[in-house]
Design an enzyme around this catalytic site. Structure first.
Site, mmCIF file in Angstrom:
data_model
loop_
_atom_site.group_PDB
_atom_site.id
_atom_site.type_symbol
_atom_site.label_atom_id
_atom_site.label_comp_id
_atom_site.label_asym_id
_atom_site.label_seq_id
_atom_site.Cartn_x
_atom_site.Cartn_y
_atom_site.Cartn_z
ATOM 1 N N ASP A 49 0.555 -1.122 -0.013
ATOM 2 C CA ASP A 49 0.261 0.147 0.108
ATOM 3 C C ASP A 49 0.469 1.639 0.183
ATOM 4 O O ASP A 49 1.463 1.256 0.531
ATOM 5 C CB ASP A 49 -0.791 0.020 1.370
ATOM 6 C CG ASP A 49 -1.753 -1.059 1.987
ATOM 7 O OD1 ASP A 49 -1.081 -2.061 0.964
ATOM 8 O OD2 ASP A 49 -2.494 -0.981 2.622
ATOM 9 N N GLU A 96 -10.611 -2.556 4.230
ATOM 10 C CA GLU A 96 -9.009 -2.014 4.298
ATOM 11 C C GLU A 96 -8.718 -0.350 3.827
ATOM 12 O O GLU A 96 -9.366 -0.349 2.487
ATOM 13 C CB GLU A 96 -8.403 -2.850 3.874
ATOM 14 C CG GLU A 96 -8.147 -4.549 4.449
ATOM 15 C CD GLU A 96 -6.764 -5.631 4.642
ATOM 16 O OE1 GLU A 96 -6.566 -5.898 4.354
ATOM 17 O OE2 GLU A 96 -6.461 -5.057 2.809
HETATM 18 C C1 FRU Z 1 -3.454 -3.551 2.782
HETATM 19 C C2 FRU Z 1 -2.728 -3.984 3.968
HETATM 20 C C3 FRU Z 1 -3.267 -2.889 4.686
HETATM 21 C C4 FRU Z 1 -2.145 -3.681 6.491
HETATM 22 C C5 FRU Z 1 -1.170 -3.707 5.151
HETATM 23 C C6 FRU Z 1 -0.154 -4.092 6.122
HETATM 24 O O1 FRU Z 1 -3.141 -3.922 1.591
HETATM 25 O O2 FRU Z 1 -3.771 -5.035 4.344
HETATM 26 O O3 FRU Z 1 -4.626 -3.209 5.623
HETATM 27 O O4 FRU Z 1 -2.523 -2.176 6.912
HETATM 28 O O5 FRU Z 1 -1.716 -3.875 3.764
HETATM 29 O O6 FRU Z 1 0.970 -4.654 5.285
#
Ligand code: FRU
Length: 568
Positions: A114, A283
């Protein structure tokens, strides 16, 4: 070096060099490394080599410490090729990857997911991201950092926020504290992130030197709950109520909190139950006000919500809701069963926007991958890139509000040369083949295409190379869809979820305009009015350098096709 137990090995380093170079074998199991160099470093997981070295990763040693102990725990620690671990005062970051994008942001090395903490300050766009500096698969989450003056040229800044006793550093965003309500300083950059330890809690790190160094807030965490998936805080200022709002993804809903000082947060409301898609965990939320196209001064509240799995084409995707926000509660204006997708490809996830951008522009960026196969895509030195930045607005149609996604204006700076191919008229069922059309081609280009006078029901183009790798992109008017087919696009066999045909809904129109961005391993197709965008990864073993226009069941005309080579 000493084997101090069946599964524990200890290495002593005297007068260390700058880096401990750790050999990685991607298919090997993870070892846990406890590096005691006097800084209280947190253990890291590394896939230490057991037979071949795929690549090295650098661990920055504390050179002030005369003696460092590295304790390695691995169930079969004798199998590790210990003599491949070395020290050095340099680490070679030169790109070794054929598929590394030319103009999309990608990490210098290691794994990325992300985009995080995006904020504008004093002429610089900051882009942080979920980063594993110790391997090109997910793990050891840090925030990496890059900076750009124009959203297209990125400078790597290395590590920004490191794991601590509360956990590794998951996603979040940043704001600029213009009035110093938190007390860290005027214009402090305040990053909110999830500390992923035994529990997921929300923490703060702040910077008073424009994002170059961060300090953790001593009273972390600032928001906790007894919910297993409780993460990805997104903070913004709500003018009318003079409050800061934090939106947190909590299982399959979002929870909203408010604060006057950015430090103490109070629960306000929840949204999500029964609304939209619930095929997976929610998310990376982002609640923002977008300008309404054609209605100057009007805005609409939009809640972007990423979901995994449950995406329209499987795995990860970004949905959004439109409605109202009164400073406490978000109310969706659509029927609960309505699902709106932001992008109609398979590789557009964790999409969030920059805060504090001049002229109130709302600019989003997405991680161009999908959790179904993100760890397996055919690169090694680095893994994953971000989408091109997109400017967001909304438009109204059929008593609904939909999002407009347009490539940011700044991308035009990348155009290096222009080739124009004259108008093409295709007769019934005739295919037009244009040979060697994309000259001087290193796999990074943009196509501007406009179809018009279409009596054909199906018309489109195929992008291909001499190896036979091809991507079909076409409109189907009676089916009311725009399609992209990457089933034969190049390397596709690394995951059974990768070969795919994706589609977006379309309406009948006078002309059909497209801007297509190709960059080594990705294709982003933007509708000319931003009414759909489709982002898909592709791995052609040589650049697509030919175009073939075709129609079925009628005529069409293509306005002169513009092809721009893109480069930095
Ligand atoms: C989304 C996610 C988020 C989390 C991050 C962990 O892709 O799962 O929810 O904060 O990646 O790397």
């Amino acid at each position: 070096m000493q084997h101090t137990g069946e599964d524990v090995t200890t290495i002593q380093i005297v007068n260390p060099d700058k880096y401990l170079l750790l050999p990685v074998e991607e298919e090997a199991a993870e070892s846990k490394l406890f590096i005691n160099d006097g800084t209280g470093a947190i253990p890291i997981d590394v896939r230490l080599t057991q037979s071949t070295v795929d690549y090295y990763v650098p661990y920055l040693l504390n050179t002030d410490s005369k003696e460092i102990t590295v304790e390695v725990k691995h169930p079969h620690s004798k199998n590790i090729l210990w003599d491949k671990i070395t020290q050095s005062n340099s680490f070679d970051k030169t790109n070794r990857e054929y598929f590394r994008p030319v103009y999309h942001h990608s990490p210098e090395y290691g794994w990325m997911n992300d985009p995080n903490g995006m904020v504008y300050l004093d002429g610089e766009y900051h882009l942080f991201y979920q980063w594993n500096p110790y391997g090109s698969k997910w793990g050891n989450m840090h925030w990496g950092h890059a900076v750009s003056k124009d959203l297209v040229h990125w400078e790597h800044q290395g590590m920004a926020i490191m794991p601590d006793e509360l956990g590794t550093v998951f996603s979040g965003n940043s704001v600029i504290d213009v009035h110093n309500v938190a007390g860290f300083g005027h214009n402090a950059m305040i990053a909110f992130y999830t500390s992923a330890g035994e529990k997921q809690t929300q923490s703060i790190a702040y910077s008073t030197d424009k994002g170059r160094t961060f300090h953790k807030y001593e009273k972390n965490p600032v928001v906790s709950a007894d919910i297993p998936d409780f993460r990805d805080p997104n903070v913004f200022y709500h003018e009318p109520t003079e409050k800061w709002i934090m939106v947190i993804a909590a299982g399959q809903e979002v929870q909203l909190f408010s604060s006057k000082n950015l430090l103490d947060w109070e629960y306000e409301s929840s949204f999500g139950e029964g609304y939209g898609n619930h095929g997976g965990v929610w998310e990376c939320p982002d609640l923002l006000e977008l300008p309404v196209e054609g209605e100057p001064g009007k805005t609409k509240w939009v809640l972007i919500l990423n979901i995994n799995p449950g995406g329209i084409f499987g795995g990860s995707a970004a949905q959004y809701f439109t409605g109202f926000f009164d400073g406490s509660t978000f109310t969706c204006e659509s029927k609960p069963e309505t699902v709106k997708w932001m992008d109609w490809g398979k590789d557009h996830y964790a999409t969030v926007t920059w805060s504090n951008v001049p002229d109130n522009r709302k600019i989003a960026i997405a991680w161009m991958s999908n959790w179904q196969y993100a760890n397996d895509v055919p690169t090694q030195q680095f893994r994953s890139a971000n989408s091109v930045p997109r400017e967001l607005k909304v438009y109204r149609a059929n008593d609904e509000t939909y999002m407009i996604n347009e490539p940011v204006e700044e991308l035009k700076k990348l155009r290096k040369n222009e080739q124009t191919y004259s108008a093409i008229i295709a007769d019934r069922n005739q295919s037009f083949h244009i040979d060697s059309i994309i000259e001087d081609n290193d796999g990074a280009f943009e196509l501007e295409i406009e179809f018009r006078n279409t009596s054909a029901d199906v018309f489109g183009l195929t992008l291909f190379n001499e190896k036979g790798d091809h991507v079909d992109i076409h409109y189907n008017l009676s089916g009311k869809r725009f399609y992209m087919d990457r089933t034969k696009s190049g390397l596709v066999e690394f995951s059974k979820e990768f070969p795919a045909i994706t589609y977006a809904p379309i309406e009948k129109a006078e002309t059909y305009k497209l801007r297509i961005f190709v960059d080594k391993c990705s294709i982003e197709c933007f509708d000319g009015d931003g009414k759909f965008v489709m982002t898909n990864l592709v791995f052609p073993e040589e650049p697509y350098n030919r175009l073939n226009f075709y129609s079925k069941g009628g005529q069409f005309e293509v306005k002169p096709v513009k092809i721009y080579k893109l480069g930095l």
